[in-house]
Design a protein around this motif. Structure first.
Motif, PDB file in Angstrom:
ATOM      1  N   VAL A 218      69.995  37.668  25.473  1.00  0.00           N
ATOM      2  CA  VAL A 218      71.015  36.806  24.861  1.00  0.00           C
ATOM      3  C   VAL A 218      71.184  35.588  25.757  1.00  0.00           C
ATOM      4  O   VAL A 218      71.401  35.710  26.969  1.00  0.00           O
ATOM      5  N   ARG A 219      71.053  34.411  25.141  1.00  0.00           N
ATOM      6  CA  ARG A 219      71.359  33.160  25.851  1.00  0.00           C
ATOM      7  C   ARG A 219      72.820  32.826  25.569  1.00  0.00           C
ATOM      8  O   ARG A 219      73.212  32.774  24.395  1.00  0.00           O
ATOM      9  N   PHE A 220      73.593  32.578  26.615  1.00  0.00           N
ATOM     10  CA  PHE A 220      74.992  32.196  26.429  1.00  0.00           C
ATOM     11  C   PHE A 220      75.149  30.682  26.537  1.00  0.00           C
ATOM     12  O   PHE A 220      74.265  29.996  27.045  1.00  0.00           O
ATOM     13  N   ARG A 221      76.288  30.167  26.075  1.00  0.00           N
ATOM     14  CA  ARG A 221      76.478  28.709  25.993  1.00  0.00           C
ATOM     15  C   ARG A 221      76.560  28.059  27.368  1.00  0.00           C
ATOM     16  O   ARG A 221      76.383  26.854  27.503  1.00  0.00           O
ATOM     17  N   ASP A 222      76.839  28.859  28.419  1.00  0.00           N
ATOM     18  CA  ASP A 222      76.918  28.279  29.764  1.00  0.00           C
ATOM     19  C   ASP A 222      75.557  28.227  30.456  1.00  0.00           C
ATOM     20  O   ASP A 222      75.454  27.832  31.611  1.00  0.00           O
ATOM     21  N   GLY A 223      74.498  28.634  29.761  1.00  0.00           N
ATOM     22  CA  GLY A 223      73.153  28.573  30.348  1.00  0.00           C
ATOM     23  C   GLY A 223      72.672  29.905  30.892  1.00  0.00           C
ATOM     24  O   GLY A 223      71.491  30.045  31.233  1.00  0.00           O
ATOM     25  N   ALA A 224      73.572  30.887  31.011  1.00  0.00           N
ATOM     26  CA  ALA A 224      73.154  32.206  31.500  1.00  0.00           C
ATOM     27  C   ALA A 224      72.364  32.936  30.419  1.00  0.00           C
ATOM     28  O   ALA A 224      72.647  32.783  29.228  1.00  0.00           O
ATOM     29  N   VAL A 225      71.358  33.698  30.857  1.00  0.00           N
ATOM     30  CA  VAL A 225      70.575  34.507  29.918  1.00  0.00           C
ATOM     31  C   VAL A 225      70.625  35.948  30.412  1.00  0.00           C
ATOM     32  O   VAL A 225      70.224  36.229  31.545  1.00  0.00           O
ATOM     33  N   LEU A 226      71.130  36.866  29.575  1.00  0.00           N
ATOM     34  CA  LEU A 226      71.141  38.282  29.945  1.00  0.00           C
ATOM     35  C   LEU A 226      70.010  38.983  29.213  1.00  0.00           C
ATOM     36  O   LEU A 226      69.804  38.771  28.013  1.00  0.00           O
ATOM     37  N   ALA A 227      69.281  39.808  29.959  1.00  0.00           N
ATOM     38  CA  ALA A 227      68.164  40.549  29.362  1.00  0.00           C
ATOM     39  C   ALA A 227      68.397  42.040  29.557  1.00  0.00           C
ATOM     40  O   ALA A 227      69.116  42.455  30.469  1.00  0.00           O
ATOM     41  N   HIS A 228      67.778  42.844  28.701  1.00  0.00           N
ATOM     42  CA  HIS A 228      67.859  44.299  28.810  1.00  0.00           C
ATOM     43  C   HIS A 228      66.443  44.794  29.064  1.00  0.00           C
ATOM     44  O   HIS A 228      65.546  44.550  28.256  1.00  0.00           O
ATOM     45  N   LEU A 229      66.232  45.486  30.184  1.00  0.00           N
ATOM     46  CA  LEU A 229      64.887  45.954  30.547  1.00  0.00           C
ATOM     47  C   LEU A 229      64.828  47.475  30.551  1.00  0.00           C
ATOM     48  O   LEU A 229      65.842  48.147  30.784  1.00  0.00           O
ATOM     49  N   GLY A 230      63.661  47.999  30.338  1.00  0.00           N
ATOM     50  CA  GLY A 230      63.456  49.440  30.430  1.00  0.00           C
ATOM     51  C   GLY A 230      62.077  49.771  29.890  1.00  0.00           C
ATOM     52  O   GLY A 230      61.447  48.939  29.229  1.00  0.00           O
ATOM     53  N   TYR A 231      61.607  50.979  30.206  1.00  0.00           N
ATOM     54  CA  TYR A 231      60.338  51.406  29.612  1.00  0.00           C
ATOM     55  C   TYR A 231      60.502  51.510  28.101  1.00  0.00           C
ATOM     56  O   TYR A 231      61.597  51.768  27.611  1.00  0.00           O
TER      57      TYR A 231
END
Ligand SMILES: NC(=O)c1ccc[n+]([C@@H]2O[C@H](COP(=O)([O-])OP(=O)(O)OC[C@H]3O[C@@H](n4cnc5c(N)ncnc54)[C@H](OP(=O)(O)O)[C@@H]3O)[C@@H](O)[C@H]2O)c1
Length: 353
Positions: A218-231
């Motif tokens: 998810v890209r947020f409006r403040d420029g941060a990008v959160l990702a979800h990782l896993g096998y």
């Protein structure tokens, strides 16, 4: 104790869900269903092979419905849960794609909560963690690219069902595996994301991440990008949905970060037109997404039976989308009619393919 109704218990998701339920004493199966396979060996008070899934749900009174049926056949169970305020752990993306606004309205009216099981949507759900969509710049769905990533259309002309079923990262049922090879799966997921998260199509991107380690971002409006990782292991999103919000333990090994190299590529929309067709159908709205799904189901079945070439799957769907009426359905009966109309057009096209 959470009483789980597992629809599609004999499938890929269904079998992994049974493993999760067996490992957690706070979960119990109150009902199981399949389409035609025997349910011998699965213990549950209510069992049903084929037939009307809502009758089973009425009898079993579950706390959560895990809809892991494949295809449009899951539609009534999805609406049943949403209308009754019962949690819906949704693997059966086709029902949300087809029902769209009707499903969202059923949830708003009845109070049913959708907990995505699709790994990408589970990832986004977790990255969002209840934040409002106003804070979101865009959602980024990741795609493995399937077994034919990097091929040209010429190289895809004669591919066989066996080749298309050899998915590089996920072991899944045959219909979703073919959808992954054509990128129709990502098309269905694009529409699913629109309805699940209430976000416009232009704010949903697709990126190829070949090893399926990054499940989405998810890209947020403040420029941060959160990702979800896993096998790539569906037990994680299944467990998340069934034990929400407690995030119960799973037997997976910790992700070995030092061994990873993460690559991202733009999807090849020309070689794989099913993704662009889905975006078009989603943006048109009405019953176009339902028609997209229905024609795709017919075309995939024909491909698996050796009656249709791989590249013609998209031809059949494009043809049906060009000829359907597409006006919105006012209720599920009208949706069933729209689904049937698109299937009939796809069958017609198959007859001349
Ligand atoms: N597999 C994955 O990793 C994965 C990942 C994300 C999302 N999903 C989604 O989850 C859903 C299931 O996928 P899958 O890979 O598990 O498919 P699958 O292995 O083909 O299993 C499908 C299940 O649905 C049942 N079914 C079919 N028609 C039915 C009907 N009319 N009434 C009741 N049950 C019916 C089948 O029963 P029979 O055995 O009797 O045919 C089987 O149990 C699909 O919507 C797929 O897109 C799957």
């Amino acid at each position: 104790m959470r009483r789980v109704a597992l629809l599609g218990a004999t499938g890929s998701i269904g079998r992994q869900a049974i493993e999760i339920v067996d490992a957690h004493p706070e979960l119990e199966l109150c009902a199981v269903a399949s389409g035609s396979s025997s349910l011998d060996g699965v213990e549950a008070p209510f069992k049903q092979v084929g037939g009307d899934l809502t009758r089973l749900l009425d009898e079993a009174e579950p706390d959560v419905v895990l809809n892991a049926v494949v295809g449009f056949a899951g539609i009534h169970a999805t609406i049943w849960a949403l209308e009754r305020g019962v949690d819906l752990a949704l693997a059966n993306k086709e029902s949300l794609v087809a029902a769209g606004e009707l499903a969202v309205a059923a949830g708003a009216h009845g109070g049913g909560r959708m907990l995505p099981v699709d790994s990408e949507h589970s990832a986004i759900y977790q990255c969002l963690e209840g934040r409002s969509v106003e804070q979101v710049h865009s959602l980024v769905l990741t795609a493995s690219g399937g077994p034919f990533r990097g091929r040209t259309r010429d190289e895809l002309r004669d591919v066989t069902p066996e080749q298309a079923l050899a998915h590089p990262t996920w072991h899944m049922g045959s219909k979703i595996t073919i959808d992954s090879a054509t990128l129709a799966n990502k098309g269905l997921e694009l529409i699913e994301a629109h309805f699940l998260f209430g976000i416009p199509y232009e704010q949903v991107e697709v990126v190829v991440q070949p090893t399926s380690i990054v499940h989405s971002l998810v890209r947020f409006r403040d420029g941060a990008v959160l990702a979800h990782l896993g096998y790539p292991d569906m037990r994680v999103p299944i467990s998340y949905a069934l034990t929400y919000p407690t995030r119960a333990a799973t037997p997976l090994a910790p992700l070995d970060l030092a061994s990873l190299t993460l690559e991202f590529h733009a999807p090849d929309l020309e070689t794989f037109p099913m993704l662009a067709l889905a975006r078009e159908a989603g943006e048109k709205g009405g019953t176009y997404p339902c028609a997209y799904n229905a024609a795709n189901e017919v075309a995939v079945a024909a491909f698996l039976e050796g009656r249709l070439a791989f590249l013609d799957i998209a031809e059949v769907v494009a043809d049906a989308l060009g000829r359907v009426d597409g006006s919105p359905a006012r209720d599920v009966d009208e949706l069933v009619e729209a689904d049937a109309a698109s299937r009939a057009l796809a069958d017609e096209r198959l007859a001349v393919a």
